[in-house]
Design a protein around this motif. Sequence first.
Motif, PDB file in Angstrom:
ATOM      1  N   UNK A 201       0.760  -1.217  -0.054  1.00 32.29           N
ATOM      2  CA  UNK A 201       0.225  -0.123   0.009  1.00 32.29           C
ATOM      3  C   UNK A 201       0.725   1.225   0.007  1.00 32.29           C
ATOM      4  N   UNK A 202       2.123   1.274   0.058  1.00 36.55           N
ATOM      5  CA  UNK A 202       2.900   2.584   0.006  1.00 36.55           C
ATOM      6  C   UNK A 202       3.761   2.798   1.474  1.00 36.55           C
ATOM      7  N   UNK A 203       4.234   4.017   1.447  1.00 37.97           N
ATOM      8  CA  UNK A 203       4.964   4.556   2.481  1.00 37.97           C
ATOM      9  C   UNK A 203       4.023   5.028   3.544  1.00 37.97           C
ATOM     10  N   UNK A 204       4.647   5.268   4.859  1.00 42.42           N
ATOM     11  CA  UNK A 204       3.963   5.918   5.978  1.00 42.42           C
ATOM     12  C   UNK A 204       3.325   4.737   6.723  1.00 42.42           C
ATOM     13  N   UNK A 205       3.805   3.639   6.479  1.00 42.72           N
ATOM     14  CA  UNK A 205       3.573   2.419   7.349  1.00 42.72           C
ATOM     15  C   UNK A 205       4.735   2.105   8.275  1.00 42.72           C
ATOM     16  N   UNK A 206       4.959   2.537   9.026  1.00 41.24           N
ATOM     17  CA  UNK A 206       6.169   2.288  10.086  1.00 41.24           C
ATOM     18  C   UNK A 206       5.884   1.712  11.213  1.00 41.24           C
ATOM     19  N   UNK A 207       4.643   1.542  11.548  1.00 37.87           N
ATOM     20  CA  UNK A 207       4.316   0.912  12.993  1.00 37.87           C
ATOM     21  C   UNK A 207       4.127  -0.658  12.820  1.00 37.87           C
ATOM     22  N   UNK A 208       4.900  -1.189  13.766  1.00 40.37           N
ATOM     23  CA  UNK A 208       4.928  -2.690  13.895  1.00 40.37           C
ATOM     24  C   UNK A 208       4.008  -3.116  14.823  1.00 40.37           C
ATOM     25  N   UNK A 209       3.200  -4.173  14.255  1.00 40.56           N
ATOM     26  CA  UNK A 209       2.031  -4.783  15.195  1.00 40.56           C
ATOM     27  C   UNK A 209       2.373  -6.407  14.773  1.00 40.56           C
ATOM     28  N   UNK A 210       2.283  -7.035  15.981  1.00 42.89           N
ATOM     29  CA  UNK A 210       2.556  -8.348  16.083  1.00 42.89           C
ATOM     30  C   UNK A 210       1.061  -9.214  16.534  1.00 42.89           C
ATOM     31  N   UNK A 211       0.909 -10.219  15.792  1.00 42.66           N
ATOM     32  CA  UNK A 211      -0.191 -11.186  16.295  1.00 42.66           C
ATOM     33  C   UNK A 211       0.638 -12.379  17.109  1.00 42.66           C
ATOM     34  N   UNK A 212       0.124 -12.714  18.398  1.00 38.41           N
ATOM     35  CA  UNK A 212       0.843 -13.866  18.903  1.00 38.41           C
ATOM     36  C   UNK A 212      -0.346 -14.901  18.841  1.00 38.41           C
ATOM     37  N   UNK A 213      -0.429 -15.803  18.201  1.00 36.89           N
ATOM     38  CA  UNK A 213      -1.486 -16.718  17.945  1.00 36.89           C
ATOM     39  C   UNK A 213      -1.582 -17.555  19.263  1.00 36.89           C
ATOM     40  N   UNK A 214      -2.901 -17.661  19.671  1.00 35.57           N
ATOM     41  CA  UNK A 214      -3.435 -18.884  20.659  1.00 35.57           C
ATOM     42  C   UNK A 214      -3.956 -19.880  20.235  1.00 35.57           C
ATOM     43  N   UNK A 215      -4.384 -19.775  18.774  1.00 34.40           N
ATOM     44  CA  UNK A 215      -5.009 -20.845  18.122  1.00 34.40           C
ATOM     45  C   UNK A 215      -4.449 -20.772  16.667  1.00 34.40           C
ATOM     46  N   UNK A 216      -3.872 -21.960  16.149  1.00 37.31           N
ATOM     47  CA  UNK A 216      -3.474 -21.978  14.653  1.00 37.31           C
ATOM     48  C   UNK A 216      -4.377 -23.237  14.109  1.00 37.31           C
ATOM     49  N   UNK A 217      -5.095 -22.888  13.021  1.00 39.11           N
ATOM     50  CA  UNK A 217      -5.835 -24.261  12.492  1.00 39.11           C
ATOM     51  C   UNK A 217      -5.940 -23.808  11.008  1.00 39.11           C
ATOM     52  N   UNK A 218      -6.306 -25.093  10.355  1.00 34.57           N
ATOM     53  CA  UNK A 218      -6.240 -24.969   8.931  1.00 34.57           C
ATOM     54  C   UNK A 218      -7.079 -25.763   8.189  1.00 34.57           C
ATOM     55  N   UNK A 219      -7.543 -25.844   7.152  1.00 31.66           N
ATOM     56  CA  UNK A 219      -8.439 -26.658   6.239  1.00 31.66           C
ATOM     57  C   UNK A 219      -7.998 -26.860   4.922  1.00 31.66           C
ATOM     58  N   UNK A 220      -8.238 -27.927   4.411  1.00 35.59           N
ATOM     59  CA  UNK A 220      -7.901 -27.932   3.110  1.00 35.59           C
ATOM     60  C   UNK A 220      -8.905 -28.761   2.171  1.00 35.59           C
ATOM     61  N   UNK A 221      -9.404 -28.456   0.743  1.00 35.37           N
ATOM     62  CA  UNK A 221     -10.148 -29.079   0.292  1.00 35.37           C
ATOM     63  C   UNK A 221      -9.533 -29.725  -0.749  1.00 35.37           C
ATOM     64  N   UNK A 222      -9.673 -31.074  -1.195  1.00 34.62           N
ATOM     65  CA  UNK A 222      -9.028 -31.854  -2.137  1.00 34.62           C
ATOM     66  C   UNK A 222      -9.772 -32.523  -3.014  1.00 34.62           C
ATOM     67  N   UNK A 223      -9.574 -32.699  -4.295  1.00 32.80           N
ATOM     68  CA  UNK A 223     -10.345 -33.455  -5.324  1.00 32.80           C
ATOM     69  C   UNK A 223      -9.493 -34.535  -5.730  1.00 32.80           C
ATOM     70  N   UNK A 224      -9.978 -35.756  -5.524  1.00 32.20           N
ATOM     71  CA  UNK A 224      -9.298 -37.088  -5.928  1.00 32.20           C
ATOM     72  C   UNK A 224      -9.054 -37.033  -7.355  1.00 32.20           C
ATOM     73  N   UNK A 225      -7.791 -37.374  -7.544  1.00 33.91           N
ATOM     74  CA  UNK A 225      -7.235 -37.390  -8.877  1.00 33.91           C
ATOM     75  C   UNK A 225      -6.393 -36.177  -9.371  1.00 33.91           C
ATOM     76  N   UNK A 226      -6.833 -34.935  -8.653  1.00 31.84           N
ATOM     77  CA  UNK A 226      -5.933 -33.670  -9.193  1.00 31.84           C
ATOM     78  C   UNK A 226      -4.631 -33.679  -8.763  1.00 31.84           C
TER      79      UNK A 226
END
Length: 243
Positions: A201-226
Amino acid sequence: MNTADDRHDPHATSDLGRRVAARRAQLGLSWEDVAERAGSTPGFIAYVEERVPTPGIEFLVRLANALETTVQDLTGSTADLAPGGARAGYRARMEDIGEAECWELLDGHGVGRVAVEGRDGLMVIPVNYQVVDREIVFMTAADSSLARTAASGAEVAFEEDRLDEAFSQGWSVLLVGPARTVSDETSVRRIKDAVHSEPWAGDGRDTVVTLSPRRVTGRRIQVPGAPGTPPGPADQGRPLRDL
C-alpha cells in the motif's frame, strides 16, 4: 535447480514471464521440472520468464498444464475476477491441517487478511505479513484500525489461503490471538531487518504490529485425482481417462 545463469534484466520480464516464474516458485519447481512436464527445454522456459516472447497457444496450453493452472491465469485475463468462481470438484473432500503444516503453508511472508474491530464495526483488511519467531508481523500506519486494535491488546483473526481454480481445490489457515504494538527500538529494528518487503500500500506504514496466536488451525479441500492428490477410495483401479 536454477543456477547463476539465472541472471537477467528484470525490466525485460513480461507480465506472462512474471506469472510463470511466480507459479513455478509457488510449486517449488525448477526450469528443468517445468520443461520435462511441458515437453520443452529448460532454456526455453527461462526465455519465457525472462525475455518477453509470445509463445503460441499450443505451447501455452502445455505450459499451463505443467504449472497446474490455466492459460487464462497465466495471461492475466482472470486477474481482476474474484477467486472461487469455478465449479466444485468431483467428490471433493475437506480435511484439517495440523499446526506444523499451517506454519509451513504461510511460507514466511505473503498477503493475507486480518479481521479487527474498527470504528464502524468489524472489518477485514488485506495486509502484507511476515512470520518472525512464530508471530505474524504487520507494518501499518499509526492511525490505522489495526494499530488502534493492537494498542489495546485486543484479539484479531488472521487468514491466509491459496486456491487452485483449475482443480477447485485449495487450503486456508486461520490464526487467532492478541495483537500488540512493538515500541522497543531494538525489537523494532530486529523485526524490520527480517521483513521481506515493504507494504504494497506504500509509504507511511512504520508501525510494527505483531499477532501472537493462541490458536492455529487450517483446512484443505482436495479433489481425488487432481495434481498432488491421490485418487479417492471409490476411484482406485479406475482408468485415468475415467477420473
